[in-house]
Design a protein around this motif. Sequence first.
Motif, PDB file in Angstrom:
ATOM      1  N   ILE A 115       0.721  -1.339   0.027  1.00  0.00           N
ATOM      2  CA  ILE A 115      -0.033   0.115   0.028  1.00  0.00           C
ATOM      3  C   ILE A 115       0.767   1.151  -0.125  1.00  0.00           C
ATOM      4  CG2 ILE A 115      -1.684   1.315   1.199  1.00  0.00           C
ATOM      5  CD1 ILE A 115      -2.896  -1.274   2.171  1.00  0.00           C
ATOM      6  N   THR A 116       1.889   1.411   0.789  1.00  0.00           N
ATOM      7  CA  THR A 116       2.363   2.881   1.065  1.00  0.00           C
ATOM      8  C   THR A 116       3.638   3.081  -0.156  1.00  0.00           C
ATOM      9  OG1 THR A 116       2.220   2.460   3.521  1.00  0.00           O
ATOM     10  CG2 THR A 116       3.970   4.020   2.496  1.00  0.00           C
ATOM     11  N   LYS A 117       3.813   1.659  -0.373  1.00  0.00           N
ATOM     12  CA  LYS A 117       5.016   1.821  -1.775  1.00  0.00           C
ATOM     13  C   LYS A 117       4.661   2.853  -3.053  1.00  0.00           C
ATOM     14  CE  LYS A 117       7.823  -0.960  -4.706  1.00  0.00           C
ATOM     15  NZ  LYS A 117       8.162  -2.302  -4.995  1.00  0.00           N
ATOM     16  N   THR A 118       3.122   2.738  -3.229  1.00  0.00           N
ATOM     17  CA  THR A 118       2.732   3.729  -4.329  1.00  0.00           C
ATOM     18  C   THR A 118       1.590   4.569  -3.810  1.00  0.00           C
ATOM     19  OG1 THR A 118       0.760   1.907  -4.539  1.00  0.00           O
ATOM     20  CG2 THR A 118       2.840   1.382  -5.979  1.00  0.00           C
ATOM     21  N   ALA A 119       1.461   4.937  -2.470  1.00  0.00           N
ATOM     22  CA  ALA A 119       0.835   5.906  -2.025  1.00  0.00           C
ATOM     23  C   ALA A 119       1.403   7.521  -2.493  1.00  0.00           C
ATOM     24  CB  ALA A 119       0.991   5.996  -0.583  1.00  0.00           C
ATOM     25  N   THR A 120       0.208   8.267  -2.754  1.00  0.00           N
ATOM     26  CA  THR A 120       0.602   9.615  -2.984  1.00  0.00           C
ATOM     27  C   THR A 120      -0.379  10.606  -2.214  1.00  0.00           C
ATOM     28  OG1 THR A 120      -1.010   9.579  -5.001  1.00  0.00           O
ATOM     29  CG2 THR A 120       1.307   9.125  -5.616  1.00  0.00           C
ATOM     30  N   ALA A 121       0.229  11.802  -2.141  1.00  0.00           N
ATOM     31  CA  ALA A 121      -0.363  12.691  -1.343  1.00  0.00           C
ATOM     32  C   ALA A 121      -1.661  13.172  -2.230  1.00  0.00           C
ATOM     33  CB  ALA A 121       0.415  14.093  -1.267  1.00  0.00           C
ATOM     34  N   ASN A 122      -2.626  13.959  -1.233  1.00  0.00           N
ATOM     35  CA  ASN A 122      -3.807  14.467  -1.729  1.00  0.00           C
ATOM     36  C   ASN A 122      -3.486  15.811  -2.504  1.00  0.00           C
ATOM     37  OD1 ASN A 122      -5.894  15.902  -2.037  1.00  0.00           O
ATOM     38  ND2 ASN A 122      -6.944  15.172  -0.384  1.00  0.00           N
ATOM     39  N   PRO A 123      -3.691  15.880  -3.695  1.00  0.00           N
ATOM     40  CA  PRO A 123      -3.211  17.167  -4.409  1.00  0.00           C
ATOM     41  C   PRO A 123      -3.798  18.364  -3.963  1.00  0.00           C
ATOM     42  CG  PRO A 123      -4.888  15.919  -5.941  1.00  0.00           C
ATOM     43  CD  PRO A 123      -4.428  14.923  -4.861  1.00  0.00           C
ATOM     44  N   PHE A 124      -4.902  18.197  -3.372  1.00  0.00           N
ATOM     45  CA  PHE A 124      -5.510  19.460  -2.859  1.00  0.00           C
ATOM     46  C   PHE A 124      -4.799  20.071  -1.601  1.00  0.00           C
ATOM     47  CE2 PHE A 124      -9.450  17.098  -4.914  1.00  0.00           C
ATOM     48  CZ  PHE A 124      -9.335  17.825  -5.950  1.00  0.00           C
ATOM     49  N   TRP A 125      -4.084  19.225  -0.836  1.00  0.00           N
ATOM     50  CA  TRP A 125      -3.307  19.907   0.065  1.00  0.00           C
ATOM     51  C   TRP A 125      -2.566  20.985   0.062  1.00  0.00           C
ATOM     52  CZ3 TRP A 125      -1.152  14.315   2.178  1.00  0.00           C
ATOM     53  CH2 TRP A 125      -1.964  13.750   2.746  1.00  0.00           C
ATOM     54  N   ILE A 151     -12.621  21.962  -0.002  1.00  0.00           N
ATOM     55  CA  ILE A 151     -12.637  21.243  -1.392  1.00  0.00           C
ATOM     56  C   ILE A 151     -13.330  19.803  -1.177  1.00  0.00           C
ATOM     57  CG2 ILE A 151     -11.220  20.339  -3.318  1.00  0.00           C
ATOM     58  CD1 ILE A 151      -9.494  23.087  -3.064  1.00  0.00           C
ATOM     59  N   GLU A 152     -12.306  19.411  -0.381  1.00  0.00           N
ATOM     60  CA  GLU A 152     -12.858  17.912  -0.144  1.00  0.00           C
ATOM     61  C   GLU A 152     -14.300  17.578   0.336  1.00  0.00           C
ATOM     62  OE1 GLU A 152     -10.220  16.437   2.833  1.00  0.00           O
ATOM     63  OE2 GLU A 152      -8.562  16.014   1.670  1.00  0.00           O
ATOM     64  N   THR A 153     -14.819  18.638   1.153  1.00  0.00           N
ATOM     65  CA  THR A 153     -16.071  18.440   1.329  1.00  0.00           C
ATOM     66  C   THR A 153     -17.214  18.975   0.342  1.00  0.00           C
ATOM     67  OG1 THR A 153     -15.581  19.227   3.717  1.00  0.00           O
ATOM     68  CG2 THR A 153     -17.781  19.593   3.007  1.00  0.00           C
ATOM     69  N   ALA A 154     -16.776  19.648  -0.642  1.00  0.00           N
ATOM     70  CA  ALA A 154     -17.459  20.100  -1.762  1.00  0.00           C
ATOM     71  C   ALA A 154     -17.728  18.869  -2.535  1.00  0.00           C
ATOM     72  CB  ALA A 154     -16.927  21.214  -2.455  1.00  0.00           C
ATOM     73  N   ILE A 155     -16.825  18.047  -2.538  1.00  0.00           N
ATOM     74  CA  ILE A 155     -16.686  16.719  -3.622  1.00  0.00           C
ATOM     75  C   ILE A 155     -17.478  15.885  -2.844  1.00  0.00           C
ATOM     76  CG2 ILE A 155     -15.287  14.975  -4.491  1.00  0.00           C
ATOM     77  CD1 ILE A 155     -12.966  16.968  -4.866  1.00  0.00           C
ATOM     78  N   ALA A 156     -17.267  15.734  -1.433  1.00  0.00           N
ATOM     79  CA  ALA A 156     -18.146  14.499  -0.590  1.00  0.00           C
ATOM     80  C   ALA A 156     -19.594  14.921  -0.813  1.00  0.00           C
ATOM     81  CB  ALA A 156     -17.539  14.383   0.851  1.00  0.00           C
ATOM     82  N   GLU A 157     -20.164  16.083  -0.498  1.00  0.00           N
ATOM     83  CA  GLU A 157     -21.386  16.001  -0.395  1.00  0.00           C
ATOM     84  C   GLU A 157     -22.019  16.056  -2.031  1.00  0.00           C
ATOM     85  OE1 GLU A 157     -21.457  20.493   0.927  1.00  0.00           O
ATOM     86  OE2 GLU A 157     -21.485  19.758   2.872  1.00  0.00           O
ATOM     87  N   GLN A 158     -21.369  16.076  -2.945  1.00  0.00           N
ATOM     88  CA  GLN A 158     -21.910  16.105  -4.287  1.00  0.00           C
ATOM     89  C   GLN A 158     -21.976  14.432  -4.513  1.00  0.00           C
ATOM     90  OE1 GLN A 158     -23.631  18.118  -6.228  1.00  0.00           O
ATOM     91  NE2 GLN A 158     -23.059  19.815  -4.815  1.00  0.00           N
ATOM     92  N   VAL A 159     -20.868  13.677  -4.224  1.00  0.00           N
ATOM     93  CA  VAL A 159     -20.797  12.240  -4.378  1.00  0.00           C
ATOM     94  C   VAL A 159     -21.979  11.686  -3.545  1.00  0.00           C
ATOM     95  CG1 VAL A 159     -19.670  10.160  -3.803  1.00  0.00           C
ATOM     96  CG2 VAL A 159     -18.436  12.463  -4.875  1.00  0.00           C
ATOM     97  N   GLN A 160     -22.336  12.197  -2.463  1.00  0.00           N
ATOM     98  CA  GLN A 160     -23.341  11.541  -1.707  1.00  0.00           C
ATOM     99  C   GLN A 160     -24.606  11.958  -2.300  1.00  0.00           C
ATOM    100  OE1 GLN A 160     -24.602  13.200   2.496  1.00  0.00           O
ATOM    101  NE2 GLN A 160     -24.399  11.180   3.160  1.00  0.00           N
TER     102      GLN A 160
END
Length: 425
Positions: free
Chosen positions: A373-383, A391-400
């Motif tokens: 898992i960690t070997k290919t992990a990447t940062a959240n680009p929105f950080w 930004i994460e909340t806006a996406i999450a609310e729309q996915v819900q």
Amino acid sequence: MNTLNRRDALRLLGLSTLGVTALAACAPDASGGAPQGDTAAKAFGFTSWSLNEEAQKAAVQAIVDGYAGSKGVKITTASFPYNEYLNQVTLKLRGGQLTGAIQLDVAWLGALAAMGKLRDLAAPAAKGGYTDVALSSGQSGGKQLGLPWTTGSIGLIANTALLEKAGVDGVPATVEEFEAALKKVAALDGVIPYAAATKAAQLKDILPWMRTFGSPLLDGDTIAVGDEQSVAAVEWYKKLYDAKLIAPDVDRFDARALFAQGKAAFYDDAIIARGVVESQAPDKSLTEKMAPLSRPVLKAGDSPQALLWGHVIAVVEGEGADAAVEFAAHATSDTATVATFFEKVKLPPTTTAGLADPKVSGDAFTTEWTEKITKTATANPFWRYAGYAQIETAIAEQVQAVLVGDSSAKEALAKAAETAKGLQK
């Protein structure tokens, strides 16, 4: 083994109750000015939330005391509770009241880097023997502003006993195989095949799936959410939801409880999951049946997606900065130090030598997690943005909204992208 309570888990996942006020305060610092104090001084400060946590306080203090005693330096420590930490550090940095080494959540580095007060640590980073993934966690704006102290990831965990009972042969490697496995598990009574996040508060877990389907999420400075690939990912998630392969109203804590009770075959968590599940499971042998797995890929040959998490030590320019850099390098890369720290708190080290030390490599779960898992992990680009949580909340609310049938994936993600554009600052 050390176990973690709900607050510990929140802290290690970077899911504090801080809100966006503190992050907004990390906007570029207009005060400027040269760093204050003698950078060559042999006394410096070390600010850390871990020194405020019972589970880690003694282990961290031992590193501080051991280093100070062996090097003949004076280290003044300061600590704040995690939920107040970012706000306190931001205010003190702005007021010129904070120098030396500071512990930072990887999600905060970009926002604090914008203040222009952190030293570039490229030189010690090059000599530390850190893994590439670990180094990436301390980078922002093309600079190495943090030395990685612990590096992990959020990925998928399977209950191998349930998979065997359902007739699933091995672990799924592709999205198609994953969906087929979920359908087999669905035949078991009282078991949720995949305890995926479906509550808005945790629906940022959709982001690695969007990447799995090929969306970059952020293309340069252009919000890519709403592209063909992210829409396809959400439509697939909705298909799982409608087929009852994932369940409504589930967040990380619900998923942990379901998994610990043997009622979920898969769920997403960080490497701390083993300790959390062990503390909650009626069946104490469940941890022996837990298997970390690479997130299934869309097609063979794709890189498995996982979200990076962890913490780094950064150094503020000013009084004692040179000595603080040496301390940060020691705490994060000295093999004996990081291996002993792992033995005490079960947080994986960030160097190749540290991971190979028998104290770490002898822990099969950690080794497997790191490799799969960690070997290919990447940062959240929105950080990189102060408003990343919004930004994460806006996406999450729309996915819900898509999951409950209030919107199509295309329309919902277009709205999310439009909101996100206004938060890129």
